[in-house]
Design an enzyme around this catalytic site. Structure first.
Site, PDB file in Angstrom:
ATOM      1  N   HIS A  42       0.844  -1.197   0.000  1.00 33.34           N
ATOM      2  CA  HIS A  42       0.000   0.000   0.000  1.00 33.34           C
ATOM      3  C   HIS A  42       0.879   1.246   0.000  1.00 33.34           C
ATOM      4  O   HIS A  42       2.077   1.182   0.273  1.00 33.34           O
ATOM      5  CB  HIS A  42      -0.832   0.068   1.291  1.00 33.34           C
ATOM      6  CG  HIS A  42      -1.764  -1.060   1.521  1.00 33.34           C
ATOM      7  ND1 HIS A  42      -3.100  -0.993   1.218  1.00 33.34           N
ATOM      8  CD2 HIS A  42      -1.573  -2.288   2.064  1.00 33.34           C
ATOM      9  CE1 HIS A  42      -3.702  -2.125   1.569  1.00 33.34           C
ATOM     10  NE2 HIS A  42      -2.781  -2.929   2.082  1.00 33.34           N
ATOM     11  N   GLU A 124       2.277  -0.926   4.445  1.00 33.48           N
ATOM     12  CA  GLU A 124       2.126   0.444   3.957  1.00 33.48           C
ATOM     13  C   GLU A 124       3.507   1.066   3.738  1.00 33.48           C
ATOM     14  O   GLU A 124       4.412   0.880   4.544  1.00 33.48           O
ATOM     15  CB  GLU A 124       1.371   1.304   4.978  1.00 33.48           C
ATOM     16  CG  GLU A 124      -0.049   0.890   5.229  1.00 33.48           C
ATOM     17  CD  GLU A 124      -1.035   1.474   4.227  1.00 33.48           C
ATOM     18  OE1 GLU A 124      -0.610   2.195   3.295  1.00 33.48           O
ATOM     19  OE2 GLU A 124      -2.235   1.206   4.380  1.00 33.48           O
ATOM     20  N   HIS A 163      -2.325  -2.753  -3.575  1.00 29.31           N
ATOM     21  CA  HIS A 163      -3.716  -2.540  -3.178  1.00 29.31           C
ATOM     22  C   HIS A 163      -4.587  -2.345  -4.425  1.00 29.31           C
ATOM     23  O   HIS A 163      -5.722  -2.805  -4.488  1.00 29.31           O
ATOM     24  CB  HIS A 163      -3.789  -1.314  -2.262  1.00 29.31           C
ATOM     25  CG  HIS A 163      -5.026  -1.225  -1.443  1.00 29.31           C
ATOM     26  ND1 HIS A 163      -5.313  -0.118  -0.685  1.00 29.31           N
ATOM     27  CD2 HIS A 163      -6.062  -2.076  -1.249  1.00 29.31           C
ATOM     28  CE1 HIS A 163      -6.470  -0.299  -0.055  1.00 29.31           C
ATOM     29  NE2 HIS A 163      -6.945  -1.476  -0.386  1.00 29.31           N
ATOM     30  N   ASP A 173      -3.212   2.744  -4.976  1.00 26.85           N
ATOM     31  CA  ASP A 173      -1.901   2.605  -4.358  1.00 26.85           C
ATOM     32  C   ASP A 173      -1.330   1.193  -4.539  1.00 26.85           C
ATOM     33  O   ASP A 173      -2.084   0.248  -4.697  1.00 26.85           O
ATOM     34  CB  ASP A 173      -1.957   2.990  -2.868  1.00 26.85           C
ATOM     35  CG  ASP A 173      -2.958   2.177  -2.053  1.00 26.85           C
ATOM     36  OD1 ASP A 173      -4.119   2.060  -2.466  1.00 26.85           O
ATOM     37  OD2 ASP A 173      -2.571   1.657  -0.997  1.00 26.85           O
TER      38      ASP A 173
END
Length: 191
Positions: A42, A124, A163, A173
């Site tokens: 992400h 992330e 993602h 993303d």
């Protein structure tokens, strides 16, 4: 800050021993813990396009102040998390142990199987779809990926996705700025 050449290890509870821990309440037990078979990359920045600061930690821990920024008023009530965040400088933060189900994917599907949170790990990267990610982020992501793959061998190279791949049309993303070829090359060098 995590050094880019760090060799990571995961303890018996599913925490990366080298990560800074900020436990999130936005997670739950996996129905089938041995079914972890997908890694989702992400991208995030809070406020959008701004880096550093405590706001990602606050969002994932449910403490984001809606009065601090207009965008926060729109998202502060979200109950979301990821397993880890890799900061621009390569710093690694973990919110949810890998053995638990983080709430990172939302409505999602991979290869015909829905509810990706059930069987995936979400990482992330602090960034945006448009700005290049940093060398430190690629190095830490590659090393962390290899550590995760050693612990969860069903996460083969073909099961490392963005993602955008599991929520097409809804999410973009990690974006066009993420260099998949570089990431795969750095990850492969570690074998």
């Amino acid at each position: 800050m995590t050094q880019p050449n760090t060799v990571f290890s995961i303890d018996s509870d599913g925490w990366c021993e080298q990560a800074r821990r900020v436990p999130s309440p936005h997670c739950n037990e996996r129905a089938t813990p041995e079914d972890v078979s997908l890694l989702v990359v992400h991208g995030i920045s809070l406020p959008p396009g701004q880096f550093g600061g405590p706001h990602i930690d606050e969002l994932f821990s449910g403490t984001l102040n809606p009065d601090e920024h207009p965008y926060f008023a729109e998202i502060h009530q979200l109950r979301v998390s990821a397993h880890c965040l890799i900061r621009r400088d390569g710093g690694l933060v973990q919110y949810v142990p890998f053995l638990a189900r983080a709430w990172h994917a939302g409505i999602s599907c991979w290869e015909g199987r829905e509810a990706c949170n059930d069987y995936s790990i979400g990482i992330e990267l602090e960034g945006t779809d448009e700005l290049p990610y940093t060398a430190a982020q690629y190095a830490v992501l590659a090393s962390l990926t290899r550590t995760i793959q050693a612990r969860f061998p069903a996460i083969v190279a073909e099961r490392v996705v963005g993602h955008c791949d599991i929520a097409p049309g809804r999410k973009t993303d990690p974006g066009s700025s993420f260099d998949w070829a570089r990431y795969r090359q750095e990850t492969n060098k570690l074998w």
